[in-house]
Each structure stands twice: as C-alpha cells, then as structure tokens.
Design a protein around this motif. Structure first.
Motif, short mmCIF file in Angstrom:
data_model
loop_
_atom_site.label_atom_id
_atom_site.label_comp_id
_atom_site.label_asym_id
_atom_site.label_seq_id
_atom_site.Cartn_x
_atom_site.Cartn_y
_atom_site.Cartn_z
N TYR A 159 0.68 -1.30 -0.12
CA TYR A 159 0.04 -0.09 0.04
C TYR A 159 0.94 1.23 -0.04
O TYR A 159 0.45 2.28 -0.28
CB TYR A 159 -0.89 0.00 1.13
CG TYR A 159 -0.28 -0.15 2.61
CD1 TYR A 159 0.18 0.88 3.30
CD2 TYR A 159 -0.44 -1.68 3.15
CE1 TYR A 159 0.65 0.49 4.61
CE2 TYR A 159 0.16 -1.86 4.33
CZ TYR A 159 0.89 -0.65 5.01
OH TYR A 159 1.41 -0.97 6.41
N ILE A 160 2.05 1.16 0.51
CA ILE A 160 2.88 2.32 0.25
C ILE A 160 3.34 2.60 -1.21
O ILE A 160 3.48 3.71 -1.55
CB ILE A 160 4.38 2.40 1.15
CG1 ILE A 160 4.01 1.96 2.65
CG2 ILE A 160 5.34 3.00 1.14
CD1 ILE A 160 3.48 3.12 3.10
N LEU A 163 0.28 4.24 -2.53
CA LEU A 163 0.17 5.81 -2.19
C LEU A 163 1.29 6.33 -3.22
O LEU A 163 1.17 7.37 -3.66
CB LEU A 163 0.41 5.87 -0.81
CG LEU A 163 -0.63 5.53 -0.01
CD1 LEU A 163 -0.20 5.58 1.53
CD2 LEU A 163 -1.83 6.35 -0.34
N THR A 164 2.41 5.70 -3.34
CA THR A 164 3.60 6.56 -4.11
C THR A 164 3.17 6.54 -5.50
O THR A 164 3.12 7.75 -6.21
CB THR A 164 4.99 5.82 -3.93
OG1 THR A 164 5.10 5.66 -2.67
CG2 THR A 164 6.01 6.41 -4.76
N ILE A 166 0.22 6.87 -6.62
CA ILE A 166 -1.00 7.63 -6.73
C ILE A 166 -0.40 9.04 -6.91
O ILE A 166 -0.90 9.94 -7.66
CB ILE A 166 -2.13 7.38 -5.72
CG1 ILE A 166 -2.62 6.02 -5.73
CG2 ILE A 166 -2.82 8.66 -5.57
CD1 ILE A 166 -3.69 5.83 -4.60
N MET A 167 0.61 9.28 -5.94
CA MET A 167 1.07 10.70 -6.12
C MET A 167 1.86 11.02 -7.14
O MET A 167 1.88 12.24 -7.83
CB MET A 167 2.11 10.72 -4.63
CG MET A 167 1.32 11.01 -3.28
SD MET A 167 2.43 11.23 -1.91
CE MET A 167 3.24 9.81 -1.88
N TYR A 171 -1.18 12.74 -9.18
CA TYR A 171 -1.10 14.08 -8.89
C TYR A 171 0.07 14.73 -9.82
O TYR A 171 -0.17 15.84 -10.38
CB TYR A 171 -0.80 14.28 -7.46
CG TYR A 171 -2.11 14.00 -6.58
CD1 TYR A 171 -2.86 14.99 -6.42
CD2 TYR A 171 -2.37 12.74 -5.84
CE1 TYR A 171 -4.08 14.86 -5.70
CE2 TYR A 171 -3.47 12.74 -5.06
CZ TYR A 171 -4.39 13.67 -4.95
OH TYR A 171 -5.31 13.55 -4.22
N SER A 179 -9.03 7.83 -8.91
CA SER A 179 -9.85 6.84 -8.52
C SER A 179 -10.34 5.98 -9.71
O SER A 179 -10.67 6.58 -10.80
CB SER A 179 -11.10 7.25 -7.93
OG SER A 179 -11.79 6.27 -7.16
N SER A 205 1.30 -1.92 -8.25
CA SER A 205 1.70 -1.69 -6.81
C SER A 205 1.89 -3.18 -6.27
O SER A 205 2.91 -3.29 -5.57
CB SER A 205 0.93 -1.05 -6.03
OG SER A 205 -0.49 -1.86 -5.82
N THR A 275 -4.99 -1.82 -0.84
CA THR A 275 -5.04 -1.52 -2.38
C THR A 275 -6.54 -1.05 -2.93
O THR A 275 -6.66 -0.23 -3.79
CB THR A 275 -4.31 -2.65 -3.10
OG1 THR A 275 -2.86 -2.50 -2.77
CG2 THR A 275 -4.42 -2.19 -4.66
N LEU A 278 -7.98 2.11 -1.25
CA LEU A 278 -7.18 3.30 -1.96
C LEU A 278 -7.56 3.68 -3.35
O LEU A 278 -7.63 4.88 -3.75
CB LEU A 278 -5.68 2.94 -2.11
CG LEU A 278 -5.12 3.15 -0.56
CD1 LEU A 278 -3.63 2.72 -0.68
CD2 LEU A 278 -5.04 4.43 -0.04
#
Length: 332
Positions: A159-160, A163-164, A166-167, A171, A179, A205, A275, A278
């Motif tokens: 999940y780290i 998140l990485t 996703i960023m 972003y 999403s 991931s 996951t 998220l």
C-alpha cells in the motif's frame, strides 16, 4: 495402495481444516460488541417514528432468522454449517439488504481474481526469472544490483507503493485516474481497455512488492543448488550451461516456489484490502472492509469462508501433484 492411503490422509486433513476455519469464522464476528440486527432496527426507527413495539419485535425476529441469529449458539452454528455446506447460502447482507451475500461475492470475485491473479502470476514469473539469473551469476555486477534492488523493495508494504504511485502518476504526473472508474457494461474492446487502464496502478503496486520476494527466495535457492556436487559433475561432463540450468538447477529450485504460488493464489480470494480501498477497486477486499466496518456477520462469514476453501483446496491440489512434478517425492 500407498496413493489411497496418502489421499485419505490428505482428505481428512482438508476436511478438518475446513471445519476448524468455518468454526472460527462463525465465532469471531459474534465476539464483536455491535449487533447487526439492532443496528439495522436503529436505522429504521430513526427514519420512522410511527413504528410500534409489536412491529419492531416482529421485524427483529424476522431479521434474526434471516441473519441466522435465531436460537442458541449451537443451533446457529448447525444452521450456518448446513447452509454453507449444502446450499452455499450465506444469507442476506446487512449493508445491502436484502441482496444475498453470495450475489455480492459473485459480482466482486471476478475483479479480485483478475487483479490479484494476473499480478501474482506476473510477479512470480518475473521474480523467479531474475532470481535464477542472480543466483547462478552471483559474481556478476548486474546480479548483485538486481538482488540489492529486490532486498530494498521487499520490506516495503504494497500500500506504500500504491500511495507512491498515486502521488506520482495521478497528482504530479496526471497520467492515470485518481480513483478507478469501472462503470462499464457488456463486453467490448473499449470496455476491456477501460478496465485495464484503471487496473494498471493497483496491479503495478502488487507486482513490484511481489517480485521482490520471489527474487530473494529464488536467488537463495538457485545459489545453493548451483553449488551442489551433482551440478558441478554435470558441468564436468561437458554439458552446456543451458542444459545444466534447465535439467539440474531449475527443477530442484522451482518446487518450493510452486508451493508458495499455489498458497498465494488461494489467498487472493481475500483481496488486496488496502489497495482496493485506495483505488476504489470493486473487489473482495472492499467487501470484507464493508462487512467489518458495519458488523455485517453474513458478509464477513461469506467472504472469509470462500478464502478458507480456496487456500485449503489449492494446498490439497499441490500435495497431490507433487509426485508428478518431482519423481523423488512419493506418496508416503
């Protein structure tokens, strides 16, 4: 005769593990402080002030029957075992009442199998290929680099990585959607491309973290096997490096990896819980999360029971297939 004895022992173990797991799944939700029926009645009465006590009591009795909560704990347990074993009926879901739990599982299971099944197999193939190369060519610089990368990646939770990713790719570089959006109906190449596109980040991931473990384990196995006397003897006979790897190193290192792959395929029925949350992925993990959050007994029991059956069945199949994969293993 040996095979029948071996088969009977494995089937007895299989049945025992199934019963033990189902018993634990039945008991654990009942230790939770919340009551799903009372929670549902509270929601209904808060929306309507005209319900009298007789109607509430009748509804409570009906809901207890639907959720398998009527009678003593022993009667509930026997009813649960009969429903699951003979009819595969887990009852209705509290969160989406009166939709049956088995329908919710049937809708979510293909998504989880598609995501975790494919990502598990890809990471297994990539990780074992890299690990075999790194173990045999241990003195090469690229082998040390590959093994070092795997050692750094493996301890990081998936999940780290999620998140990485996703960023980075939602972003900073908005390439993928933040999403996942799976509002598709029917089979068409456009819908298939939409599903693949929305599944790339969660799959990546899982593949990255899974590959790290396979590289480390395969490197260790192949390195130890490569130093065995029978492998050195094969090279002394003048066999090519490809034959040495294919006939001697790989067959002796792949068995533990096949066992672990079978167990991981069984556990994918749990879903990648964090996951899926998220990425808003509609899989089994999201169902489990919803069931725990809202004390949905039937949903919790249904999803986890499916996982128990999957893990024990894959383990049984691997046990029975081992002698065909490796002739050195016998039905003892």
């Amino acid at each position: 005769m040996k095979f029948l004895k071996f088969l009977c022992s494995r089937l007895v173990t299989f049945i025992f593990v199934i019963i033990l797991g189902m018993t634990a799944v039945f008991l654990i939700p009942r230790f939770m402080p919340s009551d799903p029926v009372e929670a549902m009645l509270g929601q209904m009465t808060s929306k309507s002030n005209s319900m009298d006590m007789a109607a509430i009591d009748a509804m409570r009795k009906t809901l207890n029957e639907n959720f398998g909560l009527e009678g003593t704990l022993g009667e509930q347990y026997l009813g649960y075992m009969k429903r699951v074993i003979f009819t595969q009926d887990f009852g209705p879901s509290l969160t989406m009442y009166p939709v049956p739990v088995k329908d919710l599982i049937a809708n979510s299971l293909p998504w989880t199998l598609g995501l975790l099944g494919i990502s598990t197999i890809i990471s297994w193939l990539i990780g074992n290929s890299i690990g075999l190369l790194a173990g045999i060519r241990k003195d090469k610089t690229y082998s040390k680099i590959l093994e070092g990368i795997a050692i750094c990646i493996y301890p990081i939770p998936y999940y780290i990585f999620a998140l990485t990713l996703i960023m980075l790719f939602a972003y900073i570089f908005p390439i993928f959607p933040l999403s996942a959006n799976f509002n598709v109906s029917g089979f068409s190449w456009e819908n298939v491309k939409t599903i693949i596109w929305n599944s790339l980040l969660p799959a990546l991931s899982l593949i990255l973290t899974g590959t790290g473990w396979w590289v480390i384990s395969m490197t260790t196995l192949s390195r130890n096997t490569n130093e065995e006397d029978f492998v050195a003897f094969a090279r002394m006979k003048g066999l090519s490096e490809r034959k040495v790897i294919g006939r001697y190193v790989l067959p002796n290192t792949i068995l533990p990896q096949i066992t672990m792959l079978a167990l991981q395929i069984g556990t994918i029925f749990n879903g990648a819980l964090i996951t899926e949350i998220l990425f808003n992925y509609p899989g089994i993990g999201s169902l489990i999360y919803r069931g725990i959050l809202q004390a949905d007994y039937n949903l919790i029991m249904g999803t986890i029971t499916i996982s128990i059956f999957a893990v024990t069945t894959t383990t049984l199949i691997v046990d029975l297939l081992y002698p065909f994969i490796d002739p050195r293993v016998r039905y003892n």
